[in-house]
Design a protein around this motif. Structure first.
Motif, PDB file in Angstrom:
ATOM      1  N   SER A 609      -6.021   5.164  14.219  1.00  0.00           N
ATOM      2  CA  SER A 609      -6.359   6.547  14.565  1.00  0.00           C
ATOM      3  C   SER A 609      -5.162   7.441  14.323  1.00  0.00           C
ATOM      4  CB  SER A 609      -6.784   6.638  16.040  1.00  0.00           C
ATOM      5  OG  SER A 609      -5.737   6.199  16.889  1.00  0.00           O
ATOM      6  N   GLY A 610      -5.415   8.733  14.224  1.00  0.00           N
ATOM      7  CA  GLY A 610      -4.346   9.714  14.085  1.00  0.00           C
ATOM      8  C   GLY A 610      -3.483   9.477  12.861  1.00  0.00           C
ATOM      9  N   PRO A 611      -2.145   9.594  13.023  1.00  0.00           N
ATOM     10  CA  PRO A 611      -1.232   9.442  11.881  1.00  0.00           C
ATOM     11  C   PRO A 611      -1.358   8.083  11.200  1.00  0.00           C
ATOM     12  CG  PRO A 611      -0.087  10.400  13.764  1.00  0.00           C
ATOM     13  CD  PRO A 611      -1.425   9.971  14.262  1.00  0.00           C
ATOM     14  N   ALA A 612      -1.593   7.011  11.972  1.00  0.00           N
ATOM     15  CA  ALA A 612      -1.718   5.677  11.374  1.00  0.00           C
ATOM     16  C   ALA A 612      -2.903   5.624  10.420  1.00  0.00           C
ATOM     17  CB  ALA A 612      -1.862   4.624  12.475  1.00  0.00           C
ATOM     18  N   HIS A 613      -4.007   6.253  10.808  1.00  0.00           N
ATOM     19  CA  HIS A 613      -5.195   6.265   9.938  1.00  0.00           C
ATOM     20  C   HIS A 613      -4.922   7.055   8.659  1.00  0.00           C
ATOM     21  CE1 HIS A 613      -9.196   7.663   8.553  1.00  0.00           C
ATOM     22  NE2 HIS A 613      -9.575   6.435   8.916  1.00  0.00           N
ATOM     23  N   ASN A 614      -4.195   8.183   8.804  1.00  0.00           N
ATOM     24  CA  ASN A 614      -3.880   8.999   7.629  1.00  0.00           C
ATOM     25  C   ASN A 614      -2.982   8.241   6.653  1.00  0.00           C
ATOM     26  OD1 ASN A 614      -5.359  11.063   8.799  1.00  0.00           O
ATOM     27  ND2 ASN A 614      -3.552  12.037   9.727  1.00  0.00           N
ATOM     28  N   VAL A 615      -1.992   7.526   7.212  1.00  0.00           N
ATOM     29  CA  VAL A 615      -1.096   6.736   6.360  1.00  0.00           C
ATOM     30  C   VAL A 615      -1.886   5.683   5.599  1.00  0.00           C
ATOM     31  CG1 VAL A 615       0.729   4.991   6.421  1.00  0.00           C
ATOM     32  CG2 VAL A 615       1.001   7.114   7.703  1.00  0.00           C
ATOM     33  N   TRP A 616      -2.819   5.010   6.310  1.00  0.00           N
ATOM     34  CA  TRP A 616      -3.583   3.949   5.666  1.00  0.00           C
ATOM     35  C   TRP A 616      -4.497   4.502   4.573  1.00  0.00           C
ATOM     36  CZ3 TRP A 616      -3.915  -0.569   4.003  1.00  0.00           C
ATOM     37  CH2 TRP A 616      -5.144  -1.167   3.668  1.00  0.00           C
ATOM     38  N   GLN A 617      -5.127   5.633   4.808  1.00  0.00           N
ATOM     39  CA  GLN A 617      -6.027   6.201   3.801  1.00  0.00           C
ATOM     40  C   GLN A 617      -5.263   6.595   2.534  1.00  0.00           C
ATOM     41  OE1 GLN A 617      -9.406   6.312   3.808  1.00  0.00           O
ATOM     42  NE2 GLN A 617      -9.176   5.088   5.677  1.00  0.00           N
ATOM     43  N   GLU A 618      -4.065   7.139   2.719  1.00  0.00           N
ATOM     44  CA  GLU A 618      -3.248   7.511   1.560  1.00  0.00           C
ATOM     45  C   GLU A 618      -2.830   6.263   0.782  1.00  0.00           C
ATOM     46  OE1 GLU A 618       0.997   9.745   0.553  1.00  0.00           O
ATOM     47  OE2 GLU A 618       0.125   9.888   2.570  1.00  0.00           O
ATOM     48  N   ASN A 624      -6.364   1.294  -4.458  1.00  0.00           N
ATOM     49  CA  ASN A 624      -7.656   1.249  -5.162  1.00  0.00           C
ATOM     50  C   ASN A 624      -7.559   1.830  -6.567  1.00  0.00           C
ATOM     51  OD1 ASN A 624      -9.227  -0.079  -3.244  1.00  0.00           O
ATOM     52  ND2 ASN A 624      -9.636   1.819  -2.112  1.00  0.00           N
ATOM     53  N   ASP A 625      -6.764   2.901  -6.712  1.00  0.00           N
ATOM     54  CA  ASP A 625      -6.559   3.470  -8.047  1.00  0.00           C
ATOM     55  C   ASP A 625      -5.908   2.442  -8.966  1.00  0.00           C
ATOM     56  OD1 ASP A 625      -7.650   5.825  -7.201  1.00  0.00           O
ATOM     57  OD2 ASP A 625      -5.728   6.864  -6.907  1.00  0.00           O
ATOM     58  N   GLY A 626      -4.920   1.731  -8.439  1.00  0.00           N
ATOM     59  CA  GLY A 626      -4.244   0.725  -9.244  1.00  0.00           C
ATOM     60  C   GLY A 626      -5.157  -0.428  -9.610  1.00  0.00           C
ATOM     61  N   LEU A 627      -5.970  -0.901  -8.657  1.00  0.00           N
ATOM     62  CA  LEU A 627      -6.887  -2.012  -8.924  1.00  0.00           C
ATOM     63  C   LEU A 627      -7.964  -1.608  -9.935  1.00  0.00           C
ATOM     64  CD1 LEU A 627      -7.209  -3.413  -5.292  1.00  0.00           C
ATOM     65  CD2 LEU A 627      -6.154  -4.565  -7.248  1.00  0.00           C
ATOM     66  N   THR A 628      -8.413  -0.353  -9.850  1.00  0.00           N
ATOM     67  CA  THR A 628      -9.402   0.127 -10.829  1.00  0.00           C
ATOM     68  C   THR A 628      -8.817   0.114 -12.242  1.00  0.00           C
ATOM     69  OG1 THR A 628     -10.459   1.519  -9.152  1.00  0.00           O
ATOM     70  CG2 THR A 628     -10.861   2.084 -11.465  1.00  0.00           C
ATOM     71  N   GLY A 649       1.384   1.774  -3.009  1.00  0.00           N
ATOM     72  CA  GLY A 649       0.509   1.889  -1.843  1.00  0.00           C
ATOM     73  C   GLY A 649       0.707   0.747  -0.864  1.00  0.00           C
ATOM     74  N   LEU A 650       0.853  -0.480  -1.376  1.00  0.00           N
ATOM     75  CA  LEU A 650       1.055  -1.628  -0.491  1.00  0.00           C
ATOM     76  C   LEU A 650       2.381  -1.517   0.245  1.00  0.00           C
ATOM     77  CD1 LEU A 650       0.040  -4.323   0.548  1.00  0.00           C
ATOM     78  CD2 LEU A 650       1.023  -5.432  -1.468  1.00  0.00           C
ATOM     79  N   ALA A 651       3.422  -1.086  -0.449  1.00  0.00           N
ATOM     80  CA  ALA A 651       4.730  -0.911   0.196  1.00  0.00           C
ATOM     81  C   ALA A 651       4.665   0.156   1.279  1.00  0.00           C
ATOM     82  CB  ALA A 651       5.783  -0.545  -0.850  1.00  0.00           C
ATOM     83  N   ASP A 675       9.267   4.015 -19.809  1.00  0.00           N
ATOM     84  CA  ASP A 675      10.163   4.957 -20.492  1.00  0.00           C
ATOM     85  C   ASP A 675      11.139   5.620 -19.523  1.00  0.00           C
ATOM     86  OD1 ASP A 675       9.041   4.422 -22.966  1.00  0.00           O
ATOM     87  OD2 ASP A 675       7.492   5.971 -22.687  1.00  0.00           O
ATOM     88  N   TYR A 676      11.775   4.778 -18.722  1.00  0.00           N
ATOM     89  CA  TYR A 676      12.824   5.200 -17.788  1.00  0.00           C
ATOM     90  C   TYR A 676      12.313   6.053 -16.625  1.00  0.00           C
ATOM     91  CZ  TYR A 676      15.995   3.406 -21.322  1.00  0.00           C
ATOM     92  OH  TYR A 676      16.629   2.587 -22.209  1.00  0.00           O
ATOM     93  N   ALA A 677      11.002   6.069 -16.411  1.00  0.00           N
ATOM     94  CA  ALA A 677      10.485   6.752 -15.217  1.00  0.00           C
ATOM     95  C   ALA A 677      10.740   5.904 -13.981  1.00  0.00           C
ATOM     96  CB  ALA A 677       8.993   7.029 -15.375  1.00  0.00           C
ATOM     97  N   GLY A 678      10.827   4.588 -14.172  1.00  0.00           N
ATOM     98  CA  GLY A 678      11.101   3.683 -13.068  1.00  0.00           C
ATOM     99  C   GLY A 678       9.842   3.259 -12.344  1.00  0.00           C
ATOM    100  N   ALA A 679       9.862   2.058 -11.803  1.00  0.00           N
ATOM    101  CA  ALA A 679       8.712   1.545 -11.057  1.00  0.00           C
ATOM    102  C   ALA A 679       9.189   0.473 -10.084  1.00  0.00           C
ATOM    103  CB  ALA A 679       7.663   0.964 -12.008  1.00  0.00           C
ATOM    104  N   THR A 680       8.404   0.257  -9.023  1.00  0.00           N
ATOM    105  CA  THR A 680       8.773  -0.713  -7.984  1.00  0.00           C
ATOM    106  C   THR A 680       7.718  -1.802  -7.878  1.00  0.00           C
ATOM    107  OG1 THR A 680       7.652   0.580  -6.271  1.00  0.00           O
ATOM    108  CG2 THR A 680       9.997   1.041  -6.646  1.00  0.00           C
ATOM    109  N   TRP A 681       8.128  -2.920  -7.257  1.00  0.00           N
ATOM    110  CA  TRP A 681       7.195  -3.988  -6.894  1.00  0.00           C
ATOM    111  C   TRP A 681       7.752  -4.740  -5.683  1.00  0.00           C
ATOM    112  CZ3 TRP A 681      10.806  -4.486 -10.661  1.00  0.00           C
ATOM    113  CH2 TRP A 681      11.577  -5.650 -10.700  1.00  0.00           C
ATOM    114  N   LEU A 682       6.970  -5.652  -5.132  1.00  0.00           N
ATOM    115  CA  LEU A 682       7.327  -6.340  -3.896  1.00  0.00           C
ATOM    116  C   LEU A 682       7.591  -7.819  -4.157  1.00  0.00           C
ATOM    117  CD1 LEU A 682       5.973  -3.698  -2.974  1.00  0.00           C
ATOM    118  CD2 LEU A 682       5.014  -4.936  -1.034  1.00  0.00           C
TER     119      LEU A 682
END
Length: 709
Positions: A609-618, A624-628, A649-651, A675-682
């Motif tokens: 609920s509240g901020p926790a729910h907003n964080v999870w939805q984001e 989901n965008d990545g999996l699609t 999103g997972l991080a 192209d040097y934009a950079g990316a992360t993973w876990l």
């Protein structure tokens, strides 16, 4: 007697003033002017450009050796004590290894008489000396009391000090109450005998209960079972009762005489068994760390010169005698031959070597090295790479062992500590407004450096650990708090500050030292009062850390444990995907992505609920965008493109909502991806396995932050 004796407080003030003056000399390494306060000697004027502290406009800062808080732009007199001001010595921050470091010139070192000694491992042996006396074993003292009121007609033992055996007759008492009780028993027995042939069971049972009650009454009046049986057998009441010795020993108290009337409960004799005695010793507070229950202590008496007795420590008094500053220590001593007598004076000694850690002798320093005030101990360590430089360091001391202190934390073997002149160094370091023994909170400076992201993430995890520690301390349960302090200390030691530079590195070293010492002391607190005292001081140190490194007190989001467990299953399916991309296996990566998508569908977010729910939805939207994108990808480049928002999103979800999974989790960053934009993973470890370049550049990347401990 000298009638003009200087008051003690005046003398102390004079000594402190002289020490401060010398410290001021040391702090700048030159002589102070003695004129009108506006001039210094030529040597000082020459050294101002090198040694003085300049403000932003390039002006020299002047201070007082007695009041280092005074900071003035011009020379003159101190507005508090009117001493000549001295220039504040300047050192480049980048050259210092600690905010407590100070460098003294050769002349200043000679004036202070600086001497150092090496920190080394040594099997220190401590001989603890105590004095005391022999006493009765209170558990082996018995009183013989009158079980019924009456007249003492015969005392079989009529003087103190007589030896008695167990069961020996001690006293005969005439008692009318006893006579009546015996008559009642005789009548009850006779009534029961008369009803032997009766068919009236109710009457017979009543008579039997009456007899039992009469027997019990006599037993409570002090008659033994044998005496009661003789009364029944003889059918004749006796008007006297004989009391017997409950144990063998020596009569140490005779409280009545023949012919004296006594009441029920009156103490007649006290008998002590002297086969085992106590020895009560007085131990000084400083010796208590070496006195432990169960340890053997040797002692001698004046009566037997040269004869050594031994006793085992069975009790240490929890209270300190405020007049003598000693604690009572009790030994239990066998005395089968009767050599020891209660009241004998004894001199005891106990020898004990230093406690070894992991088979090694303990680290020790000379007793003159630490400056001890209250719960803190500060030593000054010589910098081997910089001549005349001394670093102040707060350490945790063990017990004193003769001319040494055992060091539990804060020093390493081979370092050299100042053993003479350390107080003068402490005075000098106060002048430059840095933390010292007398003023540990001096010298806080705002940090301007940008902190590495990995270091910042570890600070965040440390903040969570401190929050858990705070909640545990509130419970007052020592066992749990000891574990919580240990956990915090472990979290603290895992933070690597080697990437910090300048003031940030110095401040982190200071905070890590103070908090580490607090954690060690807290993990060994013996009572709740001591625990809260340590934690109160630790809270102050932690508040300084948060202020320096700008740790926010933002709202901590919480997610239910079932949610965190379900998120752990998502990561469990994500991990094989990262591993497959690192070896260029597109099919395995897409298969793992399908499993990740299925795991996401199983997550129940209804309790958020509240901020926790907003964080999870984001975070969920990004995943989901990545999996699609991965599902629709025709080549490994497209899969890697979708892998990036999935990782972000997972991080984000793990960082803000938590996750239930074993071991730490790290976020790795590749600056060359896309192209040097950079990316992360876990990943679970810090060994880079790049999923964006695969086998082409598998080791490209660096640890960005730690998400989970």
């Amino acid at each position: 007697m000298n009638k003009f004796r200087i008051p003690r407080m005046v003398m102390v003030t004079i000594i402190v003033a002289i020490a401060a003056f010398v410290a001021g000399y040391m702090a700048r390494g030159v002589n102070v002017g003695t004129g009108d306060g506006t001039a210094v000697n030529a040597t000082a004027e020459k050294e101002h450009d090198l040694d003085a502290h300049f403000d932003e406009e390039g002006n020299v800062t002047w201070t007082c050796s007695m009041h280092p808080q005074i900071r003035l732009p011009k020379p003159g007199k101190c507005p508090i004590c009117f001493m000549d001001l001295i220039p504040l010595r300047h050192e480049e921050e980048g050259e210092r290894t600690s905010i407590r470091e100070i460098t003294l010139t050769e002349s200043a070192r000679k004036l202070a008489g600086i001497a150092t000694d090496e920190v080394r491992r040594l099997d220190v042996a401590v001989e603890t000396r105590m004095v005391g006396k022999v006493d009765y074993d209170e558990t082996r003292v018995r009183s013989i009391t009158a079980w019924t009121g009456g007249r003492v007609d015969k005392m079989y033992v009529d003087y103190t000090g007589d030896r008695v055996k167990p069961g020996q007759p001690m006293v005969s008492i005439y008692s009318p109450e006893l006579l009546t009780a015996q008559a009642e028993l005789i009548q009850a027995v006779k009534a029961l005998e008369d009803l032997r042939n009766s068919n009236l069971d109710l009457v017979k049972n009543s008579a039997r209960r009456t007899e039992d009650a009469a027997r019990e009454k006599l037993r409570l009046l002090g008659l033994t079972k044998g005496q009661i049986d003789r009364v029944v057998k003889n059918g004749k009441a006796s008007d006297h009762i004989t009391l017997y010795a409950p144990q063998g020993g020596v009569v140490i108290g005779k409280n009545v005489n023949e012919g004296q009337y006594v009441k029920t409960g009156t103490s007649i004799y006290s008998v002590a068994d002297l086969s085992t005695l106590w020895v009560i010793l007085e131990a000084y507070e400083s010796d208590l760390p070496w006195v432990e229950p169960g340890r053997l202590v040797e002692f001698q008496t004046e009566a037997y010169p040269g004869k050594v007795f031994k006793g085992k420590v069975v009790y240490i008094d929890p209270l300190v005698n405020e007049k003598t500053r000693t604690v009572r220590v009790r030994l239990e001593v066998g005395n089968k031959d009767g050599s020891l007598k209660p009241g004998m004076l004894v001199r005891a000694r106990q020898k004990k070597g230093g406690d070894r850690t992991g088979g090694e002798s303990p680290l020790v320093i000379p007793a003159s090295a630490p400056l001890i005030t209250g719960k803190r101990a500060v030593v000054y360590v010589a910098n081997p790479d910089k001549d005349g430089a001394y670093e102040g360091r707060e350490i945790v001391l063990g017990p004193r062992a003769g001319n040494h202190y055992i060091v539990r934390s804060g020093l390493k073997e081979g370092e050299r500590v100042v053993t003479k002149g350390n107080f003068k160094i402490d005075s000098a370091i106060q002048i430059v407004a840095r933390p010292s023994m007398m003023n540990p909170s001096s010298g806080t400076e705002a940090l301007q450096d940008e902190l590495p992201s990995l270091f910042t993430s570890k600070l965040r995890l440390l903040d969570e650990s401190f929050a858990r520690l705070t909640e545990t301390v509130k419970t007052g349960e020592l066992d749990k708090t000891h574990l919580a302090f240990g956990s915090f200390n472990k979290e603290l030691r895992l933070i690597d500050g080697s990437a910090l530079e300048g003031t940030s590195a110095l401040r982190w070293k200071e905070h890590a030292m103070l908090l580490g010492n607090d954690a060690i002391l807290g993990a060994e607190a013996t009572d709740v009062e001591r625990l809260h005292g340590i934690f109160t001081e630790m809270q102050g140190h932690y508040a300084d850390l948060k202020a320096d490194f700008k740790l926010s007190d933002g709202e901590r989001l919480t997610a239910p444990k079932p949610f965190r467990e379900q998120l752990g299953l998502v990561y469990a399916s994500y991990e094989p995907m990262a591993a497959a991309l690192a070896v260029d296996d597109m099919e395995a990566a897409k298969k793992a992505a399908a499993e990740t998508s299925a795991a996401l569908l199983l997550i129940n977010d209804s309790d958020l609920s509240g901020p926790a729910h907003n964080v999870w939805q984001e975070a969920l939207t990004k995943m989901n965008d990545g999996l699609t994108a991965i599902r629709e990808a025709d080549d490994i480049v497209g899969v890697r493109t979708g892998f990036e928002p999935l990782s972000v999103g997972l991080a984000q979800a793990i960082l803000k909502l938590g996750i239930e999974t074993g071991g730490p989790l790290y976020e790795i960053f590749c600056p060359m991806a896309f192209d040097y934009a950079g990316a992360t993973w876990l990943q679970r470890d810090q060994t880079v396995r790049n999923p964006y370049f695969g086998t082409a550049m598998s080791s490209c990347g660096e640890v960005n932050q730690q998400l989970k401990r």
